[in-house]
Design an enzyme around this catalytic site. Structure first.
Site, mmCIF file in Angstrom:
data_model
loop_
_atom_site.group_PDB
_atom_site.id
_atom_site.type_symbol
_atom_site.label_atom_id
_atom_site.label_comp_id
_atom_site.label_asym_id
_atom_site.label_seq_id
_atom_site.Cartn_x
_atom_site.Cartn_y
_atom_site.Cartn_z
ATOM 1 C CG HIS A 1 -1.909 1.089 1.280
ATOM 2 N ND1 HIS A 1 -2.779 1.352 0.254
ATOM 3 C CD2 HIS A 1 -2.174 2.021 2.242
ATOM 4 C CE1 HIS A 1 -3.549 2.372 0.573
ATOM 5 N NE2 HIS A 1 -3.195 2.804 1.765
ATOM 6 C CB ILE B 1 3.364 -1.831 5.033
ATOM 7 C CG1 ILE B 1 3.651 -3.133 5.768
ATOM 8 C CG2 ILE B 1 3.629 -0.639 5.921
ATOM 9 C CD1 ILE B 1 5.108 -3.268 6.185
ATOM 10 C CD GLU B 2 1.460 -7.918 4.073
ATOM 11 O OE1 GLU B 2 1.063 -8.788 3.288
ATOM 12 O OE2 GLU B 2 1.802 -8.176 5.247
ATOM 13 C CG MET B 3 -3.609 -6.432 0.331
ATOM 14 S SD MET B 3 -4.516 -8.000 0.323
ATOM 15 C CE MET B 3 -5.862 -7.619 -0.781
#
Length: 323
Positions: free
Chosen positions: A74, A116-118
């Protein structure tokens, strides 16, 4: 337990079969859940930006990875660890490098809401799915309710991921008795792998994924990654630098290697592991043969149609890459 260069191929195979088992084809118990899980695996609307899906970091057209040292999530944020392959993940005894998820369903929940991913809180992810009429219909048929729950989302994704196994590698064919499935060089590479002690951690059907081990046993491992391994979960200093042993299945496809993606090639990975874990300096010829063996571990990736995702409803948020 050791044997020499002149060991007969059938003797080598019998020793191998004690500690390594061939990958078995997937058994599908809930086909409707698998189909729904396939859609959700490719569903970018489960991310805050509307452009990131599970397949972004675990690309099924590649080796179930993104081939980056650490994944980009993200707002283009770099993650702290290398993305483990999703292929044969169902054979791991826990999920994630630090083992913080006990199973595939727990694992599926993490990246969706990870900032920090989706970057999508579960409540918002469910609300987005609830705004898509096609998904509401599918969830009702399978789970018997008009109200979608995150537990249903992760259950369906897990059922799909259970089908992502890769049987019929050349090494598995050799284990089953086909002497022509691997070459003399590849067989010798396996003997070196076995005799050197690599087999102590890389065993079982997944040739790994069934224990935590310290990286840097003989020599300290030097890394710029903030990941500290199992200690992040247990909060015990003695668990620092202990990571789940990665699978070696399809390893030629899952570069770069280690939890930080620091080893760019198999040759580099084999050389480093020999020195850091075993206190052994492999010759160039030994490295070449071990790498040749590792190439025999590539199995048959499942063939599947690209899922067609249901159209957004009038209240479904539109993609916003910078949100």
């Amino acid at each position: 337990m050791c044997f020499g260069v002149l060991a007969a191929p059938d003797e080598l195979r019998e020793k191998a079969k004690v500690i390594i088992q061939p990958i078995q084809p997937a058994k599908i118990d809930h086909p409707a859940k698998v189909d729904l899980g396939r859609q959700l695996f490719f569903e970018p609307r489960l991310s805050m930006s509307g452009i990131i899906s599970c397949n972004t970091c675990h690309n099924l057209s590649l080796g179930g990875v993104d081939n980056l040292p650490t994944s980009i999530g993200h707002k283009w944020q770099p993650g702290p660890v290398n993305a483990p392959t999703v292929f044969n993940a169902s054979l791991n005894f826990v999920q994630f490098w630090d083992g913080r998820a006990a199973n595939l369903q727990e694992q599926a929940a993490g990246p969706i809401q990870n900032p920090i991913e989706m970057g999508m809180p579960h409540t918002l992810a469910v609300a987005v799915l609830q705004s898509i009429p096609g998904y509401v219909d599918e969830f009702k048929k399978i789970y018997g309710t008009d109200q979608i729950a995150i537990e249903q989302v992760t259950d369906a994704i897990a059922e799909f991921e259970k089908t992502l196994v890769t049987p019929n590698s050349r090494f598995d064919k050799w284990l089953k008795g086909d002497d022509k499935a691997i070459t003399a060089e590849e067989r010798e590479g396996f003997r070196i792998f076995y005799d050197s002690g690599c087999i102590a951690c890389h065993n079982g059907p997944n040739l790994g994924g069934n224990s935590f081990q310290k990286i840097g046993v003989v020599e300290p491992y030097k890394s710029t990654s903030p990941a500290e391994g199992r200690a992040a979960v247990t909060k015990k200093d003695e668990d620092r630098w202990y990571f789940k042993v990665p699978t070696l299945r399809n390893v030629e496809l899952t570069y770069p290697y280690f939890h930080d993606g620091q080893a760019k090639t198999l040759e580099e990975a084999v050389t480093l592991m020999g020195r850091l874990q075993l206190g052994r300096t492999f010759t160039d010829d030994e490295v070449k043969k071990v790498v040749a063996f590792l190439h025999t571990l590539t199995g048959e990736r499942p063939q599947m149609p690209l899922p067609l995702l249901p159209p957004s409803g009038p209240n479904t948020p539109r993609p916003d890459p910078f949100k």
